[in-house]
Design an enzyme around this catalytic site. Sequence first.
Site, PDB file in Angstrom:
ATOM      1  N   LYS A   1      25.849 -91.700  27.974  1.00 23.42           N
ATOM      2  CA  LYS A   1      26.086 -90.286  27.674  1.00 23.42           C
ATOM      3  C   LYS A   1      26.003 -89.466  28.967  1.00 23.42           C
ATOM      4  O   LYS A   1      25.488 -89.959  29.986  1.00 23.42           O
ATOM      5  CB  LYS A   1      25.046 -89.793  26.653  1.00 23.42           C
ATOM      6  CG  LYS A   1      23.602 -89.884  27.130  1.00 23.42           C
ATOM      7  CD  LYS A   1      22.624 -89.712  25.962  1.00 23.42           C
ATOM      8  CE  LYS A   1      21.186 -89.801  26.455  1.00 23.42           C
ATOM      9  NZ  LYS A   1      20.231 -89.859  25.333  1.00 23.42           N
TER      10      LYS A   1
ATOM     11  N   ARG B   1      13.465 -84.717  15.626  1.00 20.72           N
ATOM     12  CA  ARG B   1      14.737 -84.170  16.138  1.00 20.72           C
ATOM     13  C   ARG B   1      15.817 -84.264  15.069  1.00 20.72           C
ATOM     14  O   ARG B   1      16.216 -83.254  14.509  1.00 20.72           O
ATOM     15  CB  ARG B   1      15.113 -84.930  17.415  1.00 20.72           C
ATOM     16  CG  ARG B   1      16.203 -84.309  18.222  1.00 20.72           C
ATOM     17  CD  ARG B   1      16.279 -84.839  19.643  1.00 20.72           C
ATOM     18  NE  ARG B   1      16.629 -86.265  19.727  1.00 20.72           N
ATOM     19  CZ  ARG B   1      16.758 -86.915  20.887  1.00 20.72           C
ATOM     20  NH1 ARG B   1      16.574 -86.292  22.031  1.00 20.72           N
ATOM     21  NH2 ARG B   1      17.079 -88.196  20.906  1.00 20.72           N
TER      22      ARG B   1
ATOM     23  N   TYR C   1      17.945 -65.841  51.826  1.00 26.99           N
ATOM     24  CA  TYR C   1      17.784 -64.722  50.886  1.00 26.99           C
ATOM     25  C   TYR C   1      16.312 -64.438  50.608  1.00 26.99           C
ATOM     26  O   TYR C   1      15.503 -65.358  50.462  1.00 26.99           O
ATOM     27  CB  TYR C   1      18.440 -65.062  49.539  1.00 26.99           C
ATOM     28  CG  TYR C   1      19.943 -65.119  49.559  1.00 26.99           C
ATOM     29  CD1 TYR C   1      20.712 -63.989  49.852  1.00 26.99           C
ATOM     30  CD2 TYR C   1      20.604 -66.302  49.243  1.00 26.99           C
ATOM     31  CE1 TYR C   1      22.092 -64.050  49.837  1.00 26.99           C
ATOM     32  CE2 TYR C   1      21.993 -66.364  49.221  1.00 26.99           C
ATOM     33  CZ  TYR C   1      22.735 -65.237  49.527  1.00 26.99           C
ATOM     34  OH  TYR C   1      24.102 -65.302  49.511  1.00 26.99           O
TER      35      TYR C   1
ATOM     36  N   MET D   1      23.693 -71.066  47.136  1.00 31.90           N
ATOM     37  CA  MET D   1      24.650 -71.724  46.239  1.00 31.90           C
ATOM     38  C   MET D   1      25.265 -72.974  46.881  1.00 31.90           C
ATOM     39  O   MET D   1      25.423 -74.004  46.228  1.00 31.90           O
ATOM     40  CB  MET D   1      25.752 -70.743  45.832  1.00 31.90           C
ATOM     41  CG  MET D   1      26.660 -71.296  44.744  1.00 31.90           C
ATOM     42  SD  MET D   1      28.003 -70.205  44.308  1.00 31.90           S
ATOM     43  CE  MET D   1      27.162 -68.889  43.470  1.00 31.90           C
TER      44      MET D   1
HETATM   45  C1  LIG Z   1      19.282 -90.824  25.558  1.00 27.73           C
HETATM   46  C2  LIG Z   1      18.835 -91.733  24.485  1.00 27.73           C
HETATM   47  C3  LIG Z   1      18.430 -93.051  24.781  1.00 27.73           C
HETATM   48  C4  LIG Z   1      18.239 -93.548  26.190  1.00 27.73           C
HETATM   49  O1  LIG Z   1      16.981 -93.121  26.671  1.00 27.73           O
HETATM   50  P1  LIG Z   1      16.405 -93.658  28.064  1.00 27.73           P
HETATM   51  O2  LIG Z   1      15.041 -93.092  28.126  1.00 27.73           O
HETATM   52  O3  LIG Z   1      17.300 -93.102  29.123  1.00 27.73           O
HETATM   53  O4  LIG Z   1      16.456 -95.133  27.997  1.00 27.73           O
HETATM   54  C5  LIG Z   1      18.177 -93.906  23.720  1.00 27.73           C
HETATM   55  N1  LIG Z   1      18.266 -93.465  22.438  1.00 27.73           N
HETATM   56  C6  LIG Z   1      18.606 -92.203  22.138  1.00 27.73           C
HETATM   57  C7  LIG Z   1      18.667 -91.794  20.705  1.00 27.73           C
HETATM   58  C8  LIG Z   1      18.882 -91.291  23.135  1.00 27.73           C
HETATM   59  O5  LIG Z   1      19.207 -90.032  22.823  1.00 27.73           O
END
Ligand SMILES: *Cc1c(COP(=O)(O)O)cnc(C)c1O
Length: 374
Positions: A38, A133, A268, A316
């Site tokens: 992802k 979640r 800055y 930036m």
């Molecule tokens: C992002 C994610 C993972 C991977 O987590 P890591 O700590 O990077 O191994 C696994 N399962 C779910 C549901 C996630 O959202």
Amino acid sequence: MKNHKRAWAGINLSGLEKNINTIKNSLSGTTEIMAVVKADAYGHGETEVVNKLCSMGIKYFAVSSLDEAINVRNITSDGEILILGYTPPEYADELIKYNIIQCIVSEEHAAELSRNAVSPVRCHIKLDTGMGRIGLKFRTVSECADCAQRITELENISAEGLFTHFAVADCDDDENIRYTENQADFIKSVYNELAGRGIKLRHVHFLNSAGAGYHFDEASTLARIGITMYGLYPNYPLPLPYEICPVMEFKAVISYVKTVESGDCISYGRTYTADGERKIATITVGYADGYSRLLSSRGQVLYKGKRCSIVGRVCMDQTMIDVTGTDAAPGDTVTLIGRDGDDEITADELASWYGTIGYEVVCGISKRVPRIYR
Ligand SMILES: *Cc1c(COP(=O)(O)O)cnc(C)c1O
């Protein structure tokens, strides 16, 4: 590359391969790696990472959204792709068209998906066993199994798996270890309860990187590996039982060098005033590259193996560093993340300077920073 040398991220695909092999060797039984790619493979570049993983025989991939899933499908025609998060039910036909496995976030989600689909949608049912979640949330195993069973009986839902996500698998204190064990026990019980009712799902999985590293359990058919594959730690600096190497490095060049005197200000807000003669270099990276402004007067970079402090605010596109005592000159390379000589700055260490985690640092290296693969 030579003509456009400004700020870039080097991606070491053989390091990725090494990490995958290390992690694979640490798994036993039939548990297989599901590579979590992802967020553009945690900023490392989805296309190159997925291609590399496919060449190594990785068959399972996880992403966060339908768009990411379709991108991965365009790279691998036969890989199994699981969307870990919500997809609106109106996209049921796209899930089917691209042969994507959808996470069921709730019973209503499953019902809507089934209603919208013209043929069965492949699904893994998510349980909320303590992450808070998404997923089915029940106090008892039998209530949870009842709900999962109702989902499996929906006309256009093809349930192939059950999964959950650990909240504290990266913590090494007794209370959190127990919490993680309870999460694993709960999902295994629901899975077995369903099996006892004749509902045999192909997959049950609950291991993430920290789970695989600290709580390995071969009952999990898949280990959803993200951060450790990229060579970073789930909970820096807590050691892992194996060695991994960071896959990404981040570099920039020195554009300008000057000697300042006592009283001269830098950047800055005039937050830095020289208290004597200092040699200051300007480097070609800033917060628009994902080099956080929170590193102002706080971070360090490596120049010829020596640590140099950031002075004043990160801008930036440019940042100033103190190179006093070095022979720094315009055109020289500096290392923001990576090894230089005998020293190394990891994304995990850089993250610790401003209160975040390596995950956020690598995901945050912005699009304008070219990824260079080797
Ligand atoms: C992002 C994610 C993972 C991977 O987590 P890591 O700590 O990077 O191994 C696994 N399962 C779910 C549901 C996630 O959202």
